[in-house]
Design a protein around this motif. Structure first.
Motif, PDB file in Angstrom:
ATOM      1  N   LEU A 843      31.668  30.980  52.219  1.00 40.36           N
ATOM      2  CA  LEU A 843      31.966  32.096  53.127  1.00 40.36           C
ATOM      3  C   LEU A 843      31.876  33.420  52.365  1.00 40.36           C
ATOM      4  O   LEU A 843      31.367  34.410  52.873  1.00 40.36           O
ATOM      5  N   PHE A 844      32.390  33.418  51.139  1.00 40.16           N
ATOM      6  CA  PHE A 844      32.360  34.651  50.344  1.00 40.16           C
ATOM      7  C   PHE A 844      30.908  35.059  50.088  1.00 40.16           C
ATOM      8  O   PHE A 844      30.530  36.216  50.253  1.00 40.16           O
ATOM      9  N   LEU A 845      30.082  34.073  49.711  1.00 36.97           N
ATOM     10  CA  LEU A 845      28.684  34.383  49.375  1.00 36.97           C
ATOM     11  C   LEU A 845      27.895  34.831  50.604  1.00 36.97           C
ATOM     12  O   LEU A 845      26.951  35.593  50.506  1.00 36.97           O
ATOM     13  N   GLU A 846      28.288  34.308  51.778  1.00 39.28           N
ATOM     14  CA  GLU A 846      27.556  34.693  52.996  1.00 39.28           C
ATOM     15  C   GLU A 846      28.098  35.986  53.590  1.00 39.28           C
ATOM     16  O   GLU A 846      27.582  36.476  54.577  1.00 39.28           O
ATOM     17  N   GLY A 847      29.204  36.483  53.032  1.00 35.44           N
ATOM     18  CA  GLY A 847      29.821  37.678  53.624  1.00 35.44           C
ATOM     19  C   GLY A 847      30.462  37.350  54.949  1.00 35.44           C
ATOM     20  O   GLY A 847      30.348  38.087  55.914  1.00 35.44           O
ATOM     21  N   ALA A 848      31.176  36.187  55.007  1.00 33.97           N
ATOM     22  CA  ALA A 848      31.813  35.809  56.274  1.00 33.97           C
ATOM     23  C   ALA A 848      33.280  35.467  56.061  1.00 33.97           C
ATOM     24  O   ALA A 848      33.864  34.720  56.828  1.00 33.97           O
ATOM     25  N   LEU A 849      33.871  36.002  54.995  1.00 36.58           N
ATOM     26  CA  LEU A 849      35.259  35.650  54.683  1.00 36.58           C
ATOM     27  C   LEU A 849      36.238  36.501  55.494  1.00 36.58           C
ATOM     28  O   LEU A 849      37.372  36.107  55.704  1.00 36.58           O
ATOM     29  N   HIS A 850      35.810  37.683  55.947  1.00 39.43           N
ATOM     30  CA  HIS A 850      36.637  38.640  56.697  1.00 39.43           C
ATOM     31  C   HIS A 850      37.964  38.961  56.019  1.00 39.43           C
ATOM     32  O   HIS A 850      39.031  38.740  56.601  1.00 39.43           O
ATOM     33  N   PRO A 851      37.938  39.462  54.785  1.00 39.27           N
ATOM     34  CA  PRO A 851      39.220  39.792  54.148  1.00 39.27           C
ATOM     35  C   PRO A 851      39.887  40.985  54.820  1.00 39.27           C
ATOM     36  O   PRO A 851      39.217  41.771  55.507  1.00 39.27           O
ATOM     37  N   CYS A 852      41.222  41.099  54.642  1.00 39.86           N
ATOM     38  CA  CYS A 852      41.881  42.286  55.189  1.00 39.86           C
ATOM     39  C   CYS A 852      42.131  43.300  54.082  1.00 39.86           C
ATOM     40  O   CYS A 852      42.444  44.447  54.347  1.00 39.86           O
ATOM     41  N   SER A 853      42.030  42.873  52.827  1.00 36.99           N
ATOM     42  CA  SER A 853      42.087  43.821  51.706  1.00 36.99           C
ATOM     43  C   SER A 853      41.157  43.287  50.638  1.00 36.99           C
ATOM     44  O   SER A 853      41.092  42.082  50.437  1.00 36.99           O
ATOM     45  N   ILE A 854      40.481  44.201  49.968  1.00 40.23           N
ATOM     46  CA  ILE A 854      39.564  43.718  48.935  1.00 40.23           C
ATOM     47  C   ILE A 854      39.541  44.729  47.808  1.00 40.23           C
ATOM     48  O   ILE A 854      39.694  45.920  48.040  1.00 40.23           O
ATOM     49  N   LEU A 855      39.404  44.227  46.596  1.00 36.15           N
ATOM     50  CA  LEU A 855      39.316  45.116  45.447  1.00 36.15           C
ATOM     51  C   LEU A 855      38.225  44.566  44.548  1.00 36.15           C
ATOM     52  O   LEU A 855      38.304  43.423  44.112  1.00 36.15           O
ATOM     53  N   MET A 856      37.204  45.372  44.314  1.00 36.91           N
ATOM     54  CA  MET A 856      36.115  44.936  43.433  1.00 36.91           C
ATOM     55  C   MET A 856      36.263  45.703  42.121  1.00 36.91           C
ATOM     56  O   MET A 856      36.567  46.890  42.142  1.00 36.91           O
ATOM     57  N   CYS A 857      36.017  45.025  41.011  1.00 37.85           N
ATOM     58  CA  CYS A 857      36.123  45.716  39.727  1.00 37.85           C
ATOM     59  C   CYS A 857      34.850  45.582  38.912  1.00 37.85           C
ATOM     60  O   CYS A 857      34.904  45.116  37.768  1.00 37.85           O
ATOM     61  N   PRO A 858      33.704  45.945  39.476  1.00 36.97           N
ATOM     62  CA  PRO A 858      32.471  45.754  38.706  1.00 36.97           C
ATOM     63  C   PRO A 858      32.442  46.629  37.450  1.00 36.97           C
ATOM     64  O   PRO A 858      31.906  46.240  36.433  1.00 36.97           O
ATOM     65  N   HIS A 859      33.048  47.826  37.524  1.00 38.70           N
ATOM     66  CA  HIS A 859      32.980  48.718  36.366  1.00 38.70           C
ATOM     67  C   HIS A 859      33.634  48.075  35.148  1.00 38.70           C
ATOM     68  O   HIS A 859      33.169  48.213  34.031  1.00 38.70           O
ATOM     69  N   SER A 860      34.738  47.343  35.391  1.00 38.30           N
ATOM     70  CA  SER A 860      35.421  46.783  34.227  1.00 38.30           C
ATOM     71  C   SER A 860      34.891  45.402  33.863  1.00 38.30           C
ATOM     72  O   SER A 860      35.104  44.940  32.756  1.00 38.30           O
ATOM     73  N   CYS A 861      34.190  44.729  34.781  1.00 35.97           N
ATOM     74  CA  CYS A 861      33.734  43.359  34.495  1.00 35.97           C
ATOM     75  C   CYS A 861      32.318  43.283  33.974  1.00 35.97           C
ATOM     76  O   CYS A 861      31.991  42.393  33.214  1.00 35.97           O
ATOM     77  N   ILE A 862      31.456  44.131  34.463  1.00 37.02           N
ATOM     78  CA  ILE A 862      30.038  43.965  34.160  1.00 37.02           C
ATOM     79  C   ILE A 862      29.761  44.675  32.845  1.00 37.02           C
ATOM     80  O   ILE A 862      29.685  45.899  32.800  1.00 37.02           O
ATOM     81  N   THR A 863      29.671  43.889  31.778  1.00 39.79           N
ATOM     82  CA  THR A 863      29.489  44.522  30.472  1.00 39.79           C
ATOM     83  C   THR A 863      28.086  44.260  29.943  1.00 39.79           C
ATOM     84  O   THR A 863      27.796  44.596  28.816  1.00 39.79           O
ATOM     85  N   ASN A 864      27.232  43.628  30.758  1.00 40.12           N
ATOM     86  CA  ASN A 864      25.921  43.277  30.201  1.00 40.12           C
ATOM     87  C   ASN A 864      24.785  43.999  30.903  1.00 40.12           C
ATOM     88  O   ASN A 864      23.722  43.456  31.085  1.00 40.12           O
ATOM     89  N   LEU A 865      25.022  45.249  31.330  1.00 38.22           N
ATOM     90  CA  LEU A 865      23.918  45.998  31.931  1.00 38.22           C
ATOM     91  C   LEU A 865      22.900  46.337  30.846  1.00 38.22           C
ATOM     92  O   LEU A 865      23.255  46.422  29.672  1.00 38.22           O
ATOM     93  N   PRO A 866      21.635  46.554  31.248  1.00 34.54           N
ATOM     94  CA  PRO A 866      20.669  46.967  30.229  1.00 34.54           C
ATOM     95  C   PRO A 866      21.096  48.304  29.632  1.00 34.54           C
ATOM     96  O   PRO A 866      21.785  49.077  30.278  1.00 34.54           O
ATOM     97  N   LYS A 867      20.686  48.558  28.416  1.00 36.54           N
ATOM     98  CA  LYS A 867      21.097  49.810  27.750  1.00 36.54           C
ATOM     99  C   LYS A 867      20.542  50.993  28.534  1.00 36.54           C
ATOM    100  O   LYS A 867      19.411  50.959  28.986  1.00 36.54           O
ATOM    101  N   PRO A 868      21.351  52.059  28.646  1.00 39.19           N
ATOM    102  CA  PRO A 868      20.806  53.262  29.290  1.00 39.19           C
ATOM    103  C   PRO A 868      19.591  53.727  28.502  1.00 39.19           C
ATOM    104  O   PRO A 868      19.542  53.602  27.289  1.00 39.19           O
ATOM    105  N   ARG A 869      18.604  54.240  29.221  1.00 40.67           N
ATOM    106  CA  ARG A 869      17.348  54.562  28.570  1.00 40.67           C
ATOM    107  C   ARG A 869      17.430  55.924  27.905  1.00 40.67           C
ATOM    108  O   ARG A 869      17.956  56.872  28.451  1.00 40.67           O
ATOM    109  N   GLN A 870      16.899  55.991  26.694  1.00 44.82           N
ATOM    110  CA  GLN A 870      16.815  57.279  26.000  1.00 44.82           C
ATOM    111  C   GLN A 870      15.473  57.901  26.377  1.00 44.82           C
ATOM    112  O   GLN A 870      14.479  57.199  26.463  1.00 44.82           O
ATOM    113  N   LYS A 871      15.457  59.228  26.565  1.00 43.19           N
ATOM    114  CA  LYS A 871      14.189  59.890  26.893  1.00 43.19           C
ATOM    115  C   LYS A 871      13.275  59.895  25.671  1.00 43.19           C
ATOM    116  O   LYS A 871      13.703  60.212  24.576  1.00 43.19           O
TER     117      LYS A 871
END
Length: 1495
Positions: A843-871
């Protein structure tokens, strides 16, 4: 009491709830100082300490803004009496939260202990911070229904433009006013009046704090996208011990005169002790308990066996043969019927497959059960009468066919339905052999169901080992609370009980729900020696226990804890012992047990009569465990895991621990691995799955030297743990619940326990929590879902969520990616009321869970983004240019045909002269036909009629308007012929016309100020319009928006003077102004460009040449006639080239969507022009009507060119679906193409009639972010389709230049498109909304190379590509691809993104997203999505949007705004006005349903 939250802290939400809920569900607890008696609560204290530590770091979670209607949605009606423990009973892996949370709950729930009761206010500054934030934001969701602040009132400047969205015919709410950000920003760039921006500022500040050390980034984003192999960090803990060795259980001594099989045992007891009680069933209602004796069990099983073999089907063709599989479908309150069916099957040598009772068509997991039945070839299902009555039936009265199930014959096993076996019939009682005895099902992590086969030999040996280790003696009494259909409940209460003639007292789950003490009462009543329970039964009994005087537990010699291997069961055991020691419970009686469907019983602690040998405890460091290393923890008291042993290996079994991944190599002594068992008493295979079975049931462990450890094969148990000192087995978790995040392993149960230790009883309904991981961006991410108590407030739940995040971060050092709270009782349940893990995840993956409160923390969890590009530094001109090569590539330049030869009307320099010439030479030739909304000809104009009307209008301007040459006149007309006449009237009078879209009557408050602003900015001295519009301007609604007195003089042209103008104006200089073209760009900028007579004629001429327009042609135009190429095609081209134009107003399409295509068909038109908004309207409204249109004779076979007039990247998907849809009525897909124009040159490209078809290429989206163009195959990942924007018009030269250095760029590089042509506009008349406009838009020169030519900069990024096609002149054809507007490019993490690409991904993410727009604000990506669905589904979109943007674009979304449909503003060309949207959002004017701030 069970829900005692401490009455003083229970603030009711609504008056009704306080009376009903507290009286019914909150039985007061007796006061007493029992507080101290259960403080074995190590974990709970750890969590409090972790929170304390965090509070110094002050992390406030931003409360989302929520619309009022969303807040009151969880009413008390959803609050049902306790019916289920959290966590699943039937899922081995997760959520045994009943047991999990004991520690925390006991202290927390019963006695808001001193450390916690105050924590919400004083201890945790973070929550105080959140509370402060909530006060300042009180109105952010409290008064969100009041009118938004009007920021237009105090603006001295002209009111901001606002664009209303044409597609939405009726707007129910007054449409939002959009402010203008320029006017409200303070010095530091934060708008003054806005709550939203204050929140965003706070979010930005929160995110600026240093996070913990990021992982080594594990992919460098280049084209080969190297996934960097993580280099092991030398500082990480590693196992250092010696290699472990297998441990051997004691020998299994054959029990004296033991029966040779379970059927033999049943025969023996049925013969010698027929009256001995076998099973007593207690009921939740007052019905008398029912007792099944051994005699009855034997006779009923015998009868069933006979009927199965001889009474189904015919004598010649029986339906069931020995060895066939049959399903056993019995409810949890009927163990007697189940037992009869199970032993009946054994006697008939049929293989029983016990499954759950399917209650509805859509039971959680029911389809997978169907898959199991299919793969086992089950055709018969046994059930009881009572159960059969409750099954869902079809109309014909048969049991409904469940989704995915085979067709079943339902057989009722109650005696009354069966025939008596003849005297002489007797089943063959064999010794146990290697035939399959039964198949037990198990649900995996992903929801799939496997059947584990157990042979008769394994079943008997298992019963013997259990008899041996548990010390069972004949005729003992056992109380069983466990599920008797599978696992430990089946092994003890159905198998081993019969081997030893035990008396089992069964306590059904339904009774436990009503009375959690019932099992203890049964122990007292029957003086039971053994009880089989789960830790949650201990927990609920503790909660309900009131020092009842008659309780005694001294008869128990063994209290078997079925989930004793769950790391968190230890605290329930301790707490239970603490309280019940006083009524005779001895500590050595508590026997934790570990088992799994594959390995059966792995280990169980032996009941030690009279000995008080202390049990083994291990206090291990959680951090080390996450690296799979065992370290006894000494100093760090916070993140520890306390484990209890489950004794040593079973008799006759060998146990070893192997590594989780790769070859089954023995672990070191201080390393966590998977426990493997070698024993006769274990499962043999997954039914029908030989490959999987080999990996699980035939494991040959190897030592570090590569040799096999033993010649026996082992079975993987699915349990994780290690063998401690003295051969004691410790279990630390399950393979199913294992989540690997950033190279460290975490156990779902551990994380649940930490979450529940944060004051659970306040928020979490019955502790129902589930944790799983989802894969996002090459790693697992943790998701925690819990059911919220109906009476908890919004603010409390966010405070709780922020504390859970901190606790998990503090104790496990891992971030939670998403935390969702759903209303009570809404998660899918397992048969025994736990949470169904895989369905919840689905249900979560399909977007059918219908939560009444939600908190996403991608900023603190996602530590493996590609390096920001240098000009990269630019290459200098010297090394770059060699002839026409740039950096070794052909220079990106191209041009249309030459405009060389003249034709007869081309000696005129001015359009007014062309019209006069036509009126003389072909007076009756029809130039314009206007189609009305019913599809009939509304009116038409011949050359002469147009000339005469223009003369009269010129007279009107001279006489009534007293205008001089060069005065500016605004033409405010609906699309039609009046507009055309007024335009030529202005030319005849020497005035400069400006066409303006009239205000929309339904939306006057936002559209009228725009009209007024164009008038002021263009310095119009007079307005010409129709009577109807004049009346509208004078109306009361209009004068509220703009005072009528403030308008310049207004001339209405409905009744013109009779006299014709004495003298027409003769323009002399072709470089003077012909008209002004005003338009709102996608960035919300109002820009007017000056079109000279020269440029106008040149433009008409190149369009005429490209499209081959002649007087004998007919062209259908369905465009807005107010600016750009739309205006040119509507008003100018017919007069210049003489073709007849069939005009269709796009506004009429809202009433009659088929109008445009019907007119094209009816007039047999070969060339037609439309806009994307027209195309979209047709595709949307006519998608189901093509057959009926065909029936009414629509035929588009004659159309050779259908051109979409646009100022943006071609919309490939829309064009393709349009072609596909209308192919049925003859439209040729090759006919559809796109034109491209912009402010500096209204028509750069246009497909035209000759020349090659437009091509589509696929480019790598990741390369575009680095300004590179890399072509890929169709269908490759990250491929983006780009369609050529038509052919370059005659007389137009194009070059691609670097927008920053202004140097020329090589072929196939992305740069700004520059044009040089006689039809370029001669400059901006004015630009409103962007004062610092680049002055070089019209007079740019290259910084090196050809530095003489003057170019106009289009402001669009694109590239040229030389194709293999040839054009009309035989040259190779150069195709121009437009990628997007320079102003809209978002630079994030050093890479360039086009909003449309991100939006396309988002719209695909969920079916309820109808439209979406993105923009940036202070480096945060803000996504606005329109929700087409109920408000309750709004929160489903937040994780879907965050995931898809991460996966496809490597960006973290900062804010997700969910709004109603029709809120995202769109201009007349169907382009999104993202900057208006941004201003509206920052000024709190969108009235969003929900705003989520991702942490």
């Amino acid at each position: 009491s069970m829900f005692a939250v401490g009455a003083e802290r229970c603030i009711p939400v609504t008056p009704s709830s306080s009376s009903s809920s507290s009286s019914r569900y909150q039985r007061r607890r007796s006061t007493g100082t029992r507080d101290e008696r259960y403080r074995s609560d190590v974990h709970s204290e750890a969590v409090q300490a972790a929170l304390e530590r965090h509070s110094e770091r002050k992390m406030a979670v931003l409360l989302p803004s929520k619309r009022q209607s969303l807040i009151g949605q969880t009413s008390m009606d959803t609050y049902t009496p306790p019916d289920s423990s959290s966590g699943s009973d039937a899922e081995g892996s997760l959520g045994r939260a009943g047991g999990v949370s004991m520690d925390s709950w006991i202290s927390r729930a019963l006695h808001g202990s001193p450390s916690t009761s105050s924590s919400s206010s004083s201890h945790s500054n973070s929550s105080a911070n959140a509370a402060r934030l909530a006060e300042t934001n009180m109105h952010s969701y409290g008064n969100s229904l009041t009118a938004p602040p009007d920021i237009t009132s105090y603006m001295a400047d002209p009111a901001p433009i606002s664009v209303q969205r044409p597609q939405v015919a009726m707007i129910t709410r007054p449409p939002p006013k959009y402010g203008n950000a320029e006017l409200m920003e303070t010095g530091d760039g934060v708008p003054v009046s806005s709550r939203v921006s204050a929140k965003i500022q706070q979010l930005v500040n929160t995110l600026k704090r240093p996070k913990r050390r990021p992982l080594r980034e594990f992919f460098v984003e280049d084209f080969e996208e190297l996934l960097e192999v993580q280099q092991p960090d030398p500082s990480l803990p590693r196992p250092e011990g010696a290699e472990s060795t297998p441990i051997q259980g004691e020998e299994l001594d054959r029990l004296k005169n033991c029966p040779a099989s379970l059927e033999a045992a049943l025969l023996r007891w049925g013969a010698i002790a027929p009256k001995a009680p076998c099973l007593t069933t207690t009921h939740s209602n007052t019905k008398q308990p029912y007792t099944l004796t051994y005699g009855k069990l034997w006779s009923k099983s015998l009868k069933l066996a006979y009927n199965l073999l001889h009474k189904l089907g015919s004598k010649q063709e029986p339906i069931i043969h020995p060895g066939d599989r049959v399903a056993l479908v019995y409810p949890n309150n009927d163990p007697a019927a189940f037992m009869v069916a199970f032993y009946g099957c054994l006697l008939a040598e049929v293989v029983p497959v016990p499954i759950e009772v399917p209650l509805t068509k859509k039971d959680a997991g029911s389809q997978q059960i169907g898959f199991l039945l299919n793969s086992c070839g089950v055709a018969v299902a046994l059930t009881s009468d009572a159960c059969h009555k409750g099954l869902p039936k079809s109309a014909s009265g048969d049991v409904m066919q469940f989704k995915g199930w085979p067709k079943l014959l339902w057989v009722l096993t109650d005696s009354k339905h069966l025939s008596k076996p003849p005297r002489e019939w007797f089943p063959l009682i064999k010794d146990a052999n290697n035939d399959t005895a039964y198949i037990e099902y198990k649900t995996c992590k992903d929801g799939s169901v496997l059947g584990i086969t157990v042979t008769r030999m394994a079943m008997l040996t298992h019963c013997q080992t259990l008899t041996h280790t548990c010390g069972y003696r004949e005729a003992e009494t056992m109380v069983n609370v466990l599920d008797f259909k599978k696992g430990i409940g089946l092994w003890h209460s159905v198998h081993t009980s019969v081997l030893n003639m035990l008396h089992v007292v069964s306590v059904p789950y339904a009774l436990m729900k009503v009375n959690p003490l019932s099992w203890i009462q049964k122990v007292c009543q029957y003086k039971a020696k053994v009880a089989c329970v789960k830790s949650r039964d201990l927990h609920w009994a503790l909660m309900a226990y009131k020092d009842q005087s008659d309780t005694t537990m001294s008869s128990l010699r063994m209290l078997l804890i079925a989930d004793g291997s769950n790391p968190w069961s230890i605290s329930s055991c301790d707490a239970f012992l603490n309280v019940f020691q006083s009524v005779g419970l001895r500590s050595e009686v508590i026997c934790p047990c570990a088992g799994s469907p594959e390995a059966l019983t792995v280990a169980v602690r032996r009941p030690q009569e009279g000995s008080s040998k202390p049990s083994g405890r291990g206090v291990l460091s959680m951090t080390n465990l996450s690296h799979g290393v065992i370290r006894v923890d000494t100093e760090e008291k916070l993140s520890v895991l306390t484990l209890q042993d489950v004794d040593t290996a079973m008799p006759g079994a060998m146990v070893c621990v192997v590594k989780l991944e790769g070859v089954p190599q023995l672990c070191k002594t201080d390393e966590i691995g998977e426990i493997c068992v070698s024993s006769v008493a274990s499962g043999t295979s997954y039914y029908g799955l030989s490959g999987m079975s080999k990996n699980t049931f035939e494991v040959c462990p190897v030592a570090c030297d590569g040799g096999f450890v033993s010649d026996c094969v082992f079975v993987r148990s699915g349990l994780l743990g290690f063998v401690g000192p003295g051969g004691m087995i410790f279990i630390s978790g399950t393979l199913e619940g294992l989540m690997q995040v950033g190279g460290r392993k975490h156990n779902a149960d551990d994380i649940i326990a930490t979450a529940l230790a944060v004051e659970p009883m306040k928020f979490i309904y019955r502790g129902r929590t589930v944790v799983f991981s989802v894969n996002v961006l090459y790693d697992e991410r943790i998701v925690l879902v819990a059911e919220q108590r109906p009476d908890s407030t919004e603010e409390e739940s966010y405070q709780w969520m922020s504390r859970v995040l901190q606790a998990i971060d503090g104790i496990h050092q891992v971030g939670v990616y998403c935390l969702a709270l759903v209303p009570a009782n809404t998660l899918p349940k397992t048969p025994l009321g736990g949470i169904h893990l895989s369905e919840t995840k689905q249900l979560f993956l399909e977007g059918a869970l219908h939560p009444c409160s939600i908190l996403m923390c991608p900023h603190s969890c996602i530590t493996n983004l590609p390096k920001p590009r240098q000009k990269q530094p630019e290459v200098g001109p010297a090394s770059v240019m060699v002839g026409n090569l740039v950096a070794g590539k052909r220079m990106a330049q191209a041009s249309g045909r030459d405009l060389s030869h003249m034709e007869e009307n081309e000696q005129f320099l001015f359009l007014s002269e062309v019209l006069q010439w036509r009126a003389q030479t072909t007076p009756d030739h029809i130039l314009y036909t206007l189609i009305n909304s019913r599809g009939a000809i509304g009116s038409s104009l011949t050359c002469l009629q147009l000339h005469k009307r223009a003369e009269k209008i010129a007279t009107l301007l001279y006489e009534r308007g007293q205008l001089r040459d060069g005065d500016h006149v605004a033409l405010v007309y609906p699309p039609g012929l009046d507009l055309i006449a007024a335009f030529y009237g202005c030319l005849y009078a020497g005035c400069i016309p400006i066409t303006v879209r009239p205000p929309h009557p339904q939306n006057i408050s936002t559209t009228l100020p725009t009209v007024k602003m164009i008038l002021e900015v263009s310095r119009s001295v007079c307005v010409m319009t129709t009577q109807a519009i004049l009346k509208l301007l004078k109306s009361r609604d209009a004068s509220v928006a703009v005072d009528f007195k403030s308008w310049p003089p207004i001339l209405e042209t409905d009744d013109l003077p009779k006299r014709r103008c004495p003298l027409l104006y003769k323009p002399c200089d072709p470089d003077t102004l012909a008209y002004l073209d005003f338009s709102v760009s996608t960035t919300g900028m109002l820009a007017g460009v000056k079109m000279s007579h020269n440029a106008t004629s040149a433009l008409c001429r190149s369009v005429k040449l490209q499209c081959e327009f002649y007087p004998s042609r007919e062209v259908a135009v369905c465009l807005d006639p107010y600016c750009g190429l739309g205006f040119v095609l509507w008003c100018l081209c017919s007069v210049y080239a003489g073709q007849q134009s069939v005009l269709i107003s796009p506004m009429d399409l809202e009433v009659n969507p088929a109008l445009w295509l019907q007119s094209v068909s009816q007039f047999k038109v070969r060339d037609t022009f439309c806009s994307y908004s027209v195309m979209e309207l047709c595709t949307r409204s006519l998608s189901s009507l093509t057959d009926s249109l065909k029936g009414r004779g629509m035929d588009l076979t004659r159309v050779r060119s259908c051109v979409v007039v646009a100022e943006e990247r071609p919309r490939v998907a829309l064009t393709q679906s349009f072609c596909k849809l209308f192919k049925d009525v003859g439209l040729h897909p090759r006919a559809v193409s796109t034109a491209f124009g912009c402010r500096v040159n209204l028509a750069v490209c246009l497909q035209g009639t000759s020349g090659p078809d437009p091509t589509t290429v696929y480019v790598d989206m990741r390369a575009l972010r680095h300004d590179r163009v890399r072509l890929v195959e169709r269908g490759s990942p990250h491929g983006l389709p780009l369609m050529e924007s038509g052919k370059i018009l005659p007389g137009v030269r194009i070059i691609i230049a670097n927008p920053e250095t202004k140097g020329p760029i090589g072929d196939s590089h992305l740069g700004e498109i520059w044009v040089h042509s006689p039809q370029n506009a001669s400059g901006y008349f004015t630009v409103f909304g962007e004062e610092n406009v680049r002055s070089d838009h019209f007079g740019a020169r290259l910084s090196f190379g050809d530095t003489q030519t003057v170019w106009a900069r289009t402001g669009y990024l694109g590239f040229l590509r030389r194709t293999d096609l040839t054009d009309a002149s035989g040259e190779r054809h150069d195709a121009l691809y437009v990628v997007g507007a320079l102003d809209e490019v978002m630079e994030l993490r050093g890479m360039k993104y086009h909003p449309i690409d991100i939006e396309t991904s988002i719209i695909r993410a969920h079916r309820n997203i109808t439209e979406c727009a993105v923009f940036t604000w202070t480096n945060l990506l803000v996504v606005v999505v329109e929700l087409d669905g109920s408000e309750q589904e709004a929160l489903d979109l937040v994780p879907m949007v965050t995931n898809v943007v991460l996966e496809e674009h490597y960006l973290i979304v900062g804010v997700v705004v969910v709004v109603d449909t029709g809120v995202i503003p769109i201009n007349s060309r169907g382009e999104k006005q993202r900057m208006h949207l941004r201003d509206g959002f920052l000024a709190d004017q969108l009235d969003p349903i929900y705003v989520a701030y991702n942490m």
